[in-house]
Design a protein around this motif. Structure first.
Motif, PDB file in Angstrom:
ATOM      1  N   ALA A   6       0.850  -1.193   0.000  1.00 40.78           N
ATOM      2  CA  ALA A   6       0.000   0.000   0.000  1.00 40.78           C
ATOM      3  C   ALA A   6       0.880   1.236   0.000  1.00 40.78           C
ATOM      4  O   ALA A   6       1.781   1.357   0.824  1.00 40.78           O
ATOM      5  N   VAL A   7       0.639   2.132  -0.929  1.00 43.69           N
ATOM      6  CA  VAL A   7       1.378   3.383  -1.008  1.00 43.69           C
ATOM      7  C   VAL A   7       0.546   4.453  -0.324  1.00 43.69           C
ATOM      8  O   VAL A   7      -0.588   4.714  -0.725  1.00 43.69           O
ATOM      9  N   THR A   8       1.093   5.053   0.715  1.00 44.10           N
ATOM     10  CA  THR A   8       0.365   6.084   1.452  1.00 44.10           C
ATOM     11  C   THR A   8       0.782   7.492   1.038  1.00 44.10           C
ATOM     12  O   THR A   8       0.073   8.444   1.314  1.00 44.10           O
ATOM     13  N   PHE A  13       6.762   7.958  -2.903  1.00 43.93           N
ATOM     14  CA  PHE A  13       6.993   6.651  -3.502  1.00 43.93           C
ATOM     15  C   PHE A  13       7.659   6.799  -4.869  1.00 43.93           C
ATOM     16  O   PHE A  13       8.653   6.134  -5.165  1.00 43.93           O
ATOM     17  N   ILE A  14       7.141   7.683  -5.680  1.00 39.84           N
ATOM     18  CA  ILE A  14       7.702   7.886  -7.019  1.00 39.84           C
ATOM     19  C   ILE A  14       9.102   8.475  -6.931  1.00 39.84           C
ATOM     20  O   ILE A  14      10.019   8.019  -7.603  1.00 39.84           O
ATOM     21  N   ALA A  15       9.289   9.479  -6.068  1.00 37.66           N
ATOM     22  CA  ALA A  15      10.586  10.149  -5.958  1.00 37.66           C
ATOM     23  C   ALA A  15      11.668   9.243  -5.387  1.00 37.66           C
ATOM     24  O   ALA A  15      12.802   9.250  -5.858  1.00 37.66           O
ATOM     25  N   MET A  35       0.095  -0.260 -11.514  1.00 37.61           N
ATOM     26  CA  MET A  35       0.052   0.195 -10.131  1.00 37.61           C
ATOM     27  C   MET A  35      -1.350   0.699  -9.824  1.00 37.61           C
ATOM     28  O   MET A  35      -1.949   1.404 -10.617  1.00 37.61           O
ATOM     29  N   GLY A  36      -1.857   0.318  -8.689  1.00 35.08           N
ATOM     30  CA  GLY A  36      -3.106   0.874  -8.192  1.00 35.08           C
ATOM     31  C   GLY A  36      -4.353   0.156  -8.665  1.00 35.08           C
ATOM     32  O   GLY A  36      -4.300  -0.789  -9.442  1.00 35.08           O
ATOM     33  N   GLY A  37      -5.469   0.617  -8.135  1.00 30.51           N
ATOM     34  CA  GLY A  37      -6.752   0.055  -8.530  1.00 30.51           C
ATOM     35  C   GLY A  37      -7.151  -1.168  -7.726  1.00 30.51           C
ATOM     36  O   GLY A  37      -6.492  -1.554  -6.772  1.00 30.51           O
ATOM     37  N   THR A  38      -8.233  -1.762  -8.139  1.00 31.18           N
ATOM     38  CA  THR A  38      -8.711  -2.964  -7.474  1.00 31.18           C
ATOM     39  C   THR A  38      -8.214  -4.198  -8.217  1.00 31.18           C
ATOM     40  O   THR A  38      -7.786  -4.111  -9.357  1.00 31.18           O
ATOM     41  N   HIS A  39      -8.295  -5.329  -7.564  1.00 35.41           N
ATOM     42  CA  HIS A  39      -7.797  -6.566  -8.148  1.00 35.41           C
ATOM     43  C   HIS A  39      -8.908  -7.600  -8.186  1.00 35.41           C
ATOM     44  O   HIS A  39      -9.782  -7.621  -7.331  1.00 35.41           O
TER      45      HIS A  39
END
Length: 51
Positions: A6-8, A13-15, A35-39
């Protein structure tokens, strides 16, 4: 390599992490998948093997 988490703080995160990955992909002939979204699981059952 497959990572799940999980990215908060997306900016941090990107940097600090994601921006450094392209050379690793190139070295091992890898690809960024998403990256991201539902699975949604189509087959089998997911089982975490860590922790």
């Amino acid at each position: 390599m497959i990572l799940m988490g999980a990215v908060t703080d997306k900016g941090a995160f990107i940097a600090r992490y994601a921006s450094k990955l392209p050379p690793v992909y190139e070295k091992y002939d890898g690809h960024y998948l998403g990256m991201g979204g539902t699975h949604k699981w189509w087959m089998g059952e997911f089982r975490c093997v860590f922790g």
